[in-house]
Design an enzyme around this catalytic site. Structure first.
Site, PDB file in Angstrom:
ATOM      1  N   HIS A 155       2.951   5.424   6.345  1.00  0.00           N
ATOM      2  CA  HIS A 155       2.951   6.107   5.057  1.00  0.00           C
ATOM      3  C   HIS A 155       1.550   6.512   4.621  1.00  0.00           C
ATOM      4  CE1 HIS A 155       6.698   3.424   4.178  1.00  0.00           C
ATOM      5  NE2 HIS A 155       7.036   4.532   4.821  1.00  0.00           N
ATOM      6  N   HIS A 189      -4.806   8.125   4.270  1.00  0.00           N
ATOM      7  CA  HIS A 189      -4.836   7.410   5.544  1.00  0.00           C
ATOM      8  C   HIS A 189      -3.512   6.703   5.784  1.00  0.00           C
ATOM      9  CE1 HIS A 189      -5.909   4.375   2.512  1.00  0.00           C
ATOM     10  NE2 HIS A 189      -5.306   3.499   3.328  1.00  0.00           N
TER      11      HIS A 189
END
Length: 281
Positions: free
Chosen positions: A133, A223
């Site tokens: 995610h 990220h």
């Protein structure tokens, strides 16, 4: 309240560690595509990882905020999958890091990374085969009375404003949570897709603000996290990552580690997953 708990869960687990069942009666809930049967070994974790591995892999999670009855954990994110062609290179990097940082665990399943590194199959299937995610907002608790409003506004702001684009993960980076209780090994987006993701974060921030929820970091660094360690090992892990990265960069300068196509945004509240926006292939 019991009906709400059955639908959203009891709110006692952090978002990233919960399973995500869906409801067929919810028109906009995430629809799960049929999946092929799992390998037989995965049906028996003890035979797949080994009983000793499982015992070592059990760790204690620390809640980042206190549980309040009637609250449910909110997480807004872009789902990411690592392509099969990219897994081998990423796995090689993880092996080198894990050989010097024995306290790293795989994100979400809490199995020591160095245990999985003993088998390429285990490493690629368990550590890299899951859904990752990119967070578009902080993972925070919300009241049950806020759920409909948050989901509705997310869809209104995000559904029609975005098209498909490529997300490039260009560099390895180390992050640490706010209270310095956990350190993360991550892949960061620094070029392709950064502008689009930053705009999406701004839209989510505006909705959080309207609901008196804490906004995202001022200078967001999109990220995905692949591994974590208890405590603050920020400097040690950075030194290791930099040393391993130099060898890789020397062979392949300016190379994107892997790319993923943006296909939509999801919102998880308790155990329930909502599709905020979805881009057709």
């Amino acid at each position: 309240m019991e009906a709400l708990k059955a639908c959203y869960g009891d709110g006692s687990s952090d978002s990233d560690s919960e399973a995500g069942p869906t409801s067929k009666t919810e028109a906009h809930s995430k629809e799960l595509a049929p999946l092929p049967p799992p390998p037989i070994s995965l049906l028996d974790p003890q035979s797949f990882l080994g009983s000793q591995d499982l015992e070592i892999g059990q760790t204690t999670r620390v809640r980042s905020f206190p549980h309040v009855d009637g609250n449910y954990v909110l997480h807004v994110y872009i789902p990411i999958h690592i392509s099969s062609s990219s897994k081998t290179e990423i796995a090689t990097f993880l092996k080198k890091v894990a050989s010097q940082e024995p306290n790293l665990h795989v994100v979400d399943i809490d199995v020591p990374l160095n245990i999985l590194c003993k088998s390429d199959e285990k490493l690629e299937q368990v550590a890299l085969g899951r859904e990752f995610h990119i967070s578009l907002g902080r993972t925070v608790p919300i009241g049950v009375h806020q759920i409909d409003s948050v989901v509705s506004m997310l869809r209104q702001k995000l559904q029609t404003r975005h098209h498909s684009y490529w997300i490039d993960f260009n560099q390895w980076e180390v992050f640490i949570n706010d209270d310095h209780t956990r350190t993360f090994l991550s892949l960061e987006v620094v070029q392709g897709g950064l502008v689009e993701i930053t705009k999406q974060i701004e839209l989510v921030n505006a909705i959080y603000k309207l609901h008196s929820l804490p906004e995202f970091y001022k200078d967001p660094r999109p990220h995905i996290s692949l591994a974590w360690a208890l405590g603050d090992i920020n400097q040690s892990l950075k030194n290791t990552v930099n040393a391993v990265s130099k060898n890789c960069v020397a062979k392949s300068p300016n190379k994107c580690i892997f790319s993923s196509k943006f296909k939509g945004i999801e919102c998880k509240i308790g155990k329930k997953i909502y599709t905020v926006c979805k881009i057709s292939d």
